[in-house]
Design a protein around this motif. Structure first.
Motif, mmCIF file in Angstrom:
data_model
loop_
_atom_site.group_PDB
_atom_site.id
_atom_site.type_symbol
_atom_site.label_atom_id
_atom_site.label_comp_id
_atom_site.label_asym_id
_atom_site.label_seq_id
_atom_site.Cartn_x
_atom_site.Cartn_y
_atom_site.Cartn_z
ATOM 1 N N PHE A 1 -19.832 -22.552 -78.114
ATOM 2 C CA PHE A 1 -20.050 -21.291 -79.622
ATOM 3 C C PHE A 1 -21.258 -21.555 -79.965
ATOM 4 C CE2 PHE A 1 -19.715 -19.968 -83.730
ATOM 5 C CZ PHE A 1 -19.647 -18.839 -83.501
ATOM 6 N N VAL A 2 -21.795 -22.747 -80.523
ATOM 7 C CA VAL A 2 -22.810 -23.381 -81.064
ATOM 8 C C VAL A 2 -23.943 -23.065 -80.224
ATOM 9 C CG1 VAL A 2 -24.249 -25.077 -82.328
ATOM 10 C CG2 VAL A 2 -21.913 -24.845 -82.934
ATOM 11 N N TRP A 3 -23.780 -23.291 -79.024
ATOM 12 C CA TRP A 3 -24.813 -23.533 -77.899
ATOM 13 C C TRP A 3 -25.391 -21.895 -77.846
ATOM 14 C CZ3 TRP A 3 -28.056 -26.526 -76.130
ATOM 15 C CH2 TRP A 3 -28.934 -26.303 -74.837
ATOM 16 N N LYS A 4 -24.518 -20.863 -77.883
ATOM 17 C CA LYS A 4 -24.865 -19.472 -77.809
ATOM 18 C C LYS A 4 -26.001 -19.147 -78.831
ATOM 19 C CE LYS A 4 -20.604 -18.046 -76.256
ATOM 20 N NZ LYS A 4 -19.319 -17.150 -76.423
ATOM 21 N N PHE A 5 -26.019 -19.929 -79.912
ATOM 22 C CA PHE A 5 -26.989 -19.588 -81.066
ATOM 23 C C PHE A 5 -28.269 -20.594 -81.083
ATOM 24 C CE2 PHE A 5 -22.693 -17.745 -81.949
ATOM 25 C CZ PHE A 5 -23.189 -16.362 -82.277
ATOM 26 N N TRP A 6 -28.514 -21.264 -80.046
ATOM 27 C CA TRP A 6 -29.464 -22.192 -80.311
ATOM 28 C C TRP A 6 -30.926 -21.636 -80.469
ATOM 29 C CZ3 TRP A 6 -33.783 -22.036 -77.136
ATOM 30 C CH2 TRP A 6 -33.620 -21.407 -75.992
ATOM 31 N N PRO A 7 -31.092 -20.182 -80.025
ATOM 32 C CA PRO A 7 -32.457 -19.435 -80.463
ATOM 33 C C PRO A 7 -32.580 -19.529 -81.954
ATOM 34 C CG PRO A 7 -31.325 -18.574 -78.519
ATOM 35 C CD PRO A 7 -30.393 -19.253 -79.307
ATOM 36 N N LEU A 8 -31.612 -19.389 -82.724
ATOM 37 C CA LEU A 8 -31.364 -19.390 -84.025
ATOM 38 C C LEU A 8 -32.688 -20.556 -84.789
ATOM 39 C CD1 LEU A 8 -28.353 -18.211 -85.361
ATOM 40 C CD2 LEU A 8 -30.105 -16.887 -85.279
ATOM 41 N N VAL A 9 -32.658 -21.700 -84.147
ATOM 42 C CA VAL A 9 -33.254 -22.616 -84.303
ATOM 43 C C VAL A 9 -34.686 -22.426 -84.519
ATOM 44 C CG1 VAL A 9 -33.862 -25.029 -83.970
ATOM 45 C CG2 VAL A 9 -31.599 -24.536 -83.856
ATOM 46 N N PHE A 10 -35.362 -21.716 -83.474
ATOM 47 C CA PHE A 10 -36.646 -20.964 -83.330
ATOM 48 C C PHE A 10 -37.156 -20.196 -84.249
ATOM 49 C CE2 PHE A 10 -36.805 -21.993 -78.452
ATOM 50 C CZ PHE A 10 -37.352 -23.383 -78.543
ATOM 51 N N ILE A 11 -36.039 -19.344 -84.416
ATOM 52 C CA ILE A 11 -36.269 -18.254 -85.803
ATOM 53 C C ILE A 11 -36.511 -18.881 -86.895
ATOM 54 C CG2 ILE A 11 -35.369 -16.254 -86.760
ATOM 55 C CD1 ILE A 11 -34.329 -15.612 -83.975
ATOM 56 N N ILE A 12 -35.693 -19.980 -87.334
ATOM 57 C CA ILE A 12 -35.576 -20.378 -88.559
ATOM 58 C C ILE A 12 -36.839 -21.213 -88.724
ATOM 59 C CG2 ILE A 12 -34.524 -22.209 -90.064
ATOM 60 C CD1 ILE A 12 -31.737 -21.200 -88.795
ATOM 61 N N PHE A 13 -37.172 -22.008 -87.775
ATOM 62 C CA PHE A 13 -38.381 -22.785 -87.578
ATOM 63 C C PHE A 13 -39.680 -21.915 -87.800
ATOM 64 C CE2 PHE A 13 -41.614 -25.628 -85.701
ATOM 65 C CZ PHE A 13 -41.647 -26.711 -86.576
ATOM 66 N N GLY A 14 -39.845 -20.733 -87.189
ATOM 67 C CA GLY A 14 -41.058 -19.951 -87.114
ATOM 68 C C GLY A 14 -41.019 -19.284 -88.920
ATOM 69 N N ILE A 15 -39.768 -18.949 -89.229
ATOM 70 C CA ILE A 15 -39.946 -18.362 -90.739
ATOM 71 C C ILE A 15 -40.295 -19.361 -91.554
ATOM 72 C CG2 ILE A 15 -38.234 -17.707 -92.640
ATOM 73 C CD1 ILE A 15 -36.691 -16.260 -90.399
ATOM 74 N N TYR A 16 -39.768 -20.723 -91.364
ATOM 75 C CA TYR A 16 -40.462 -21.847 -92.236
ATOM 76 C C TYR A 16 -41.934 -22.096 -92.076
ATOM 77 C CZ TYR A 16 -41.307 -26.557 -93.677
ATOM 78 O OH TYR A 16 -41.774 -27.726 -94.399
ATOM 79 N N ILE A 17 -42.401 -21.902 -90.823
ATOM 80 C CA ILE A 17 -43.775 -22.111 -90.610
ATOM 81 C C ILE A 17 -44.475 -20.840 -91.251
ATOM 82 C CG2 ILE A 17 -45.751 -21.945 -89.041
ATOM 83 C CD1 ILE A 17 -43.793 -23.495 -87.243
ATOM 84 N N LEU A 18 -44.211 -19.844 -91.262
ATOM 85 C CA LEU A 18 -44.774 -18.631 -91.746
ATOM 86 C C LEU A 18 -44.965 -18.532 -93.270
ATOM 87 C CD1 LEU A 18 -43.765 -15.485 -89.355
ATOM 88 C CD2 LEU A 18 -46.219 -16.920 -89.448
ATOM 89 N N PHE A 19 -43.679 -18.490 -93.596
ATOM 90 C CA PHE A 19 -43.554 -18.235 -95.253
ATOM 91 C C PHE A 19 -43.251 -19.566 -96.331
ATOM 92 C CE2 PHE A 19 -41.775 -14.621 -92.899
ATOM 93 C CZ PHE A 19 -42.707 -13.556 -93.354
ATOM 94 N N VAL A 20 -42.740 -20.686 -95.714
ATOM 95 C CA VAL A 20 -42.485 -21.699 -96.542
ATOM 96 C C VAL A 20 -43.425 -22.625 -96.502
ATOM 97 C CG1 VAL A 20 -40.744 -23.605 -96.997
ATOM 98 C CG2 VAL A 20 -39.845 -21.133 -96.228
ATOM 99 N N LYS A 21 -44.046 -23.257 -95.647
ATOM 100 C CA LYS A 21 -45.006 -24.295 -95.512
ATOM 101 C C LYS A 21 -46.316 -23.513 -96.010
ATOM 102 C CE LYS A 21 -46.747 -27.575 -92.114
ATOM 103 N NZ LYS A 21 -47.099 -27.804 -90.827
ATOM 104 N N LYS A 22 -46.863 -24.526 -96.762
ATOM 105 C CA LYS A 22 -48.186 -24.049 -97.493
ATOM 106 C C LYS A 22 -49.049 -25.063 -97.033
ATOM 107 C CE LYS A 22 -46.573 -20.612 -99.528
ATOM 108 N NZ LYS A 22 -46.850 -19.364 -99.127
ATOM 109 N N LYS A 23 -50.464 -24.617 -96.653
ATOM 110 C CA LYS A 23 -51.371 -25.751 -96.172
ATOM 111 C C LYS A 23 -51.895 -26.267 -97.575
ATOM 112 C CE LYS A 23 -52.300 -23.640 -91.922
ATOM 113 N NZ LYS A 23 -52.968 -23.260 -90.992
#
Length: 161
Positions: free
Chosen positions: A139-161
């Motif tokens: 069940f969890v394996w079906k949603f592994w792409p969510l890790v990419f989405i969450i990491f992408g959102i983190y890089i775009l909006f949360v992480k500040k240089k």
């Protein structure tokens, strides 16, 4: 080996009894004919050398040889003795544990082998539990792409240089 007398003495006594048992027509001695007995003899010799000669590096191979030999002897003589791969892992776990007491390393490996042996020996009792884990992982394996989405959102909006 610093003191060869202990190892050599145990091996000679063991081999003498081994070959003498082949010459005597006693039925209970026939159990000790075969290669598992040789493992027990050499394992006992290594353990004798390890503890009496304070050469603790011989504990691990001694326990392995003695344990494997004893295991295969018991398989031949006792029908109720478990003939499972988990028993071999249990012997390896005991070898690591006894060796770690003197060598001060290998305790974590012994715990890992104990867990593996336990799972392998009693896996038939855990079938329902393993089924739950398997379905949960699928069940969890079906949603592994969510890790990419969450990491992408983190890089775009949360992480500040």
């Amino acid at each position: 080996m610093k003191k060869h007398g202990i190892f050599s003495g145990i091996v000679l006594i063991g081999l003498g009894i081994y070959f003498l048992s082949a010459q005597l027509p006693l039925p209970f001695l026939k159990l000790f004919q075969g290669w598992p007995t040789l493992l027990v003899i050499f394992g006992a010799a290594l353990l004798g050398q390890a503890y009496s000669g304070r050469e603790y590096q011989h504990i691990f191979p001694g326990v392995l040889l003695f344990g494997f030999g004893l295991h295969f002897l018991l398989i031949q003589s006792l029908k109720s003795w478990p003939n499972k791969t988990g028993m071999l892992f249990l012997i390896v776990a005991l070898a690591f544990l006894l060796s770690s007491r003197k060598m001060k390393s290998g305790f974590v490996q012994s715990l890992l082998f104990f867990v593996l042996a336990f799972v392998m020996l009693f896996s038939d009792r855990f079938n329902y539990f393993f089924h739950i884990i398997e379905t949960s992982i699928s069940f969890v394996w079906k949603f592994w792409p969510l890790v990419f989405i969450i990491f992408g959102i983190y890089i775009l909006f949360v992480k500040k240089k």
